[in-house]
Design a protein around this motif. Structure first.
Motif, PDB file in Angstrom:
ATOM      1  N   ARG A   1      -1.625 -25.473 -27.826  1.00 47.45           N
ATOM      2  CA  ARG A   1      -0.545 -24.642 -28.365  1.00 47.45           C
ATOM      3  C   ARG A   1      -0.940 -24.090 -29.733  1.00 47.45           C
TER       4      ARG A   1
ATOM      5  N   SER B   1      -3.106 -14.071 -25.162  1.00 48.40           N
ATOM      6  CA  SER B   1      -2.136 -13.704 -24.127  1.00 48.40           C
ATOM      7  C   SER B   1      -1.795 -14.864 -23.199  1.00 48.40           C
ATOM      8  N   SER B   2      -2.442 -16.004 -23.364  1.00 48.65           N
ATOM      9  CA  SER B   2      -2.181 -17.147 -22.492  1.00 48.65           C
ATOM     10  C   SER B   2      -0.781 -17.698 -22.763  1.00 48.65           C
ATOM     11  N   PRO B   3      -0.093 -18.161 -21.733  1.00 46.17           N
ATOM     12  CA  PRO B   3       1.238 -18.762 -21.953  1.00 46.17           C
ATOM     13  C   PRO B   3       1.098 -20.048 -22.746  1.00 46.17           C
TER      14      PRO B   3
END
Length: 605
Positions: A89, A202-204
């Motif tokens: 994260r 752009s990754s969740p």
């Protein structure tokens, strides 16, 4: 080397996942942990220590070095999934910032870009510690700051979890800087560290609660409760619920593994917990205590109301977890569980009957005893008019809650518009001393009420005057004890339970009533007197149900409240023996003033 010969050790274990990306991340996490452990062992071997420990560690496999289930109450142990989610994260958030930097530098001159690249290279060298010219940044401080989001800012520095997080966090910073530097220099994106393969701006974002454990949820819930300012009694009520959850599930159990089926099993366990477990089975686990109690005939388990409280608190805890993104659903809030904890509150706390009230107020405490604090159950020449004398009477005729009556101060009894009133408030004349524990149940409770005519006839106002003349403090009943949290209600309630048991046993009877039955009796008395529900709610400080219209206007005049309260009586209850001797009448029946209401008024009959 052993006996001059090199030794080889190969350790194999399963990552327990079939997902390639997840496996890559777990390998990196395990490698970080093992690197730290092996470095410790090398240092020990250099100093001639730890050979046997190292052999034992290698013999047990890699799992021995990973975060294990911590003892109950231990902090700072996270599972691999949780560590991985936190690191990723942070990395994705950094990538988003780097993407904005790349976009902002498109219009920069070549010289400015070269200078920026030079600065980036220096920063990378500083983080990697490969250039002695640069002081390595304080990665730990940066990590602590970000861990506040998860409520983990106090994670122990020496714990395996923090070491793994620190290594992963540092690796994420370096990877982000290297990607940014390469993109600015060559204009194309690339990857360097395999543990961040496939992750970009752009990754969740990984689920904030990914891998969150039961221990984390309980810690975060308790922290939120304290920030909210709930009472100390609420915190104390949480303690046995926390204990049951920890003992049954284990503090390190991921919340994702606590399913509805598992929660049903937990409440099956709750239904076997003995009453007063900690006092009756000191040093025993709840499961061991439950097994011992099951052998008793009959077993004394938690009361239905207490088990209902457990369920309500567990539901609230998991709802907090949903709000914080730690869980997706609430496994405790399902019909198979909720249906077993429907408690009939009225049957749990019945009103006192007139017969029961006669027995109570004919006890030695009210007719003649040795003393009110010691010897209240033995016949004697004294009827001390102090807290234990007045509090039940105030509850019966004023509808007071137990703590409301016990915490009264001398200044809380006064006059308003020439009417004697009692103020129910959390404000105190001695807020720094004895009054610091005053409290009210809710906003509706904080108000004033007229003094009932019977209470006046029994000499309550004269008692207040005597207390004021004594000049020995602000408390109206200074002899009443408090519990460690400053509440009068707990010790008084325990004493009153003994009082009821002894008093009714002396008559060869029993009772299911409690002190709160006085308040039920007061409500029933308002019904018998046909007092309008909204007035009764005001007198008893109950929250009035209904629309917004009840919020308008100034409320009822004090004269109306006085006259309506005077209608509260208990036909057949003779209290003449409690009247002050100088003014003792033949019967206790105050003159009721009747207010004439205009036509259309809700009180008009």
């Amino acid at each position: 080397m052993v006996n001059g010969k090199p030794q080889k050790h190969e350790v194999k274990f399963s990552l327990e996942t079939s997902d390639y990306r997840a496996a890559c991340g777990l390998v990196a996490t395990h490698t970080a942990i093992w690197t730290a452990e092996l470095e410790k062992r090398r240092q020990e071997l250099k100093l001639g220590r730890g050979l046997e420990r190292t052999k034992a560690l290698l013999a047990t496999g890699c799992k021995a070095s990973l975060p294990q289930a911590a003892p109950t109450g231990a902090a700072g142990m996270l599972n691999d999934e949780r560590i991985r989610a936190i690191v990723l994260r942070g990395f994705i958030e950094s990538q988003k910032y780097s993407a904005e930097t790349i976009e902002a530098t498109r219009s920069e001159s070549k010289e400015d870009r070269l200078e920026r690249l030079h600065d980036l290279q220096d920063e990378i060298a500083a983080y990697e510690g490969k250039d002695s010219r640069f002081q390595e940044p304080d990665v730990e401080a940066l990590l602590r700051k970000d861990l506040k989001v998860y409520g983990l800012e106090k994670l122990p520095k020496e714990s395996d979890s923090f070491i793994a997080l620190l290594r992963g966090y540092k690796a994420a910073i370096v990877e982000d800087l290297r990607r940014l530097s390469h993109h600015l220099e060559r204009g194309i994106p690339t990857e360097f560290d395999p543990q961040f393969h496939g992750y970009y701006s752009s990754s969740p974002l990984p689920d904030l609660g990914a891998g969150a454990t039961l221990g984390e949820l309980l810690k975060d819930f308790d922290k939120a409760q304290r920030a909210k300012g709930v009472s100390e009694s609420t915190h104390n009520a949480n303690i046995p619920v926390f204990r049951a959850l920890r003992e049954h599930f284990g503090e390190q159990t991921p919340l994702a593994k606590i399913t509805q089926k598992e929660m049903v099993t937990f409440f099956d366990f709750v239904d076997t917990i003995p009453v007063n477990c900690q006092q009756r089975y000191p040093g025993k686990t709840l499961a061991a205590a439950a097994a011992l109690e099951a052998a008793q005939n009959p077993p004394r388990i938690l009361a239905p109301k207490t088990r209902n409280m457990y369920h309500g608190r567990v539901v609230t805890i998991w709802e907090h977890g949903r709000d914080m993104g730690m869980v997706q659903n609430n496994p405790a809030n399902i019909r198979p569980i909720s249906s077993r904890y429907v408690v009939d509150e009225k049957s749990e706390r019945p009103s006192f009957t007139i017969s029961e009230l006669k027995i109570i107020f004919k006890a030695p405490l009210y007719t003649g005893c040795i003393g009110d604090m010691e010897g209240w159950q033995k016949l004697g020449p004294n009827v001390p008019r102090r807290g234990r004398f007045w509090v039940p009477l105030l509850a019966l005729f004023q509808g007071f809650r137990l703590n409301e009556a016990c915490q009264l101060e001398i200044g809380d009894v006064s006059e308003k518009d020439s009417v004697p009133v009692i103020w129910i408030t959390d404000e105190s004349e001695d807020a720094d001393g004895d009054g610091k524990g005053k409290r009210v149940k809710n906003k509706t409770s904080k108000t004033f009420v007229p003094v009932h005519p019977t209470i006046i006839s029994l000499g309550f106002l004269d008692f207040v005057k005597e207390r004021k003349k004594a000049g020995d403090g602000t408390n109206l009943f200074p002899e009443l004890p408090r519990n460690p949290q400053g509440l009068f209600s707990t010790p008084f309630s325990k004493w009153f339970g003994r009082f009821l048991e002894h008093t009714f046993e002396a008559e060869g009877l029993g009772t299911k009533s409690t002190f709160h039955s006085f308040r039920h009796a007061f409500r029933d008395a308002t019904r018998r007197a046909m007092i309008h529900a909204e007035v009764a709610d005001r007198l008893g400080r109950w929250k009035t149900e209904g629309g917004t219209g009840r919020l308008y206007g100034d409320g009822f005049a004090l004269s109306v409240l006085r006259d309506e309260l005077a209608k509260v009586e208990y036909q057949g209850l003779d209290l003449t023996h409690l009247m002050p001797k100088a003014v003792k009448p033949n019967e206790v029946k105050p003159r009721v003033r009747h207010t004439v209401y205009p036509p259309g008024h809700p009180m008009a009959v």
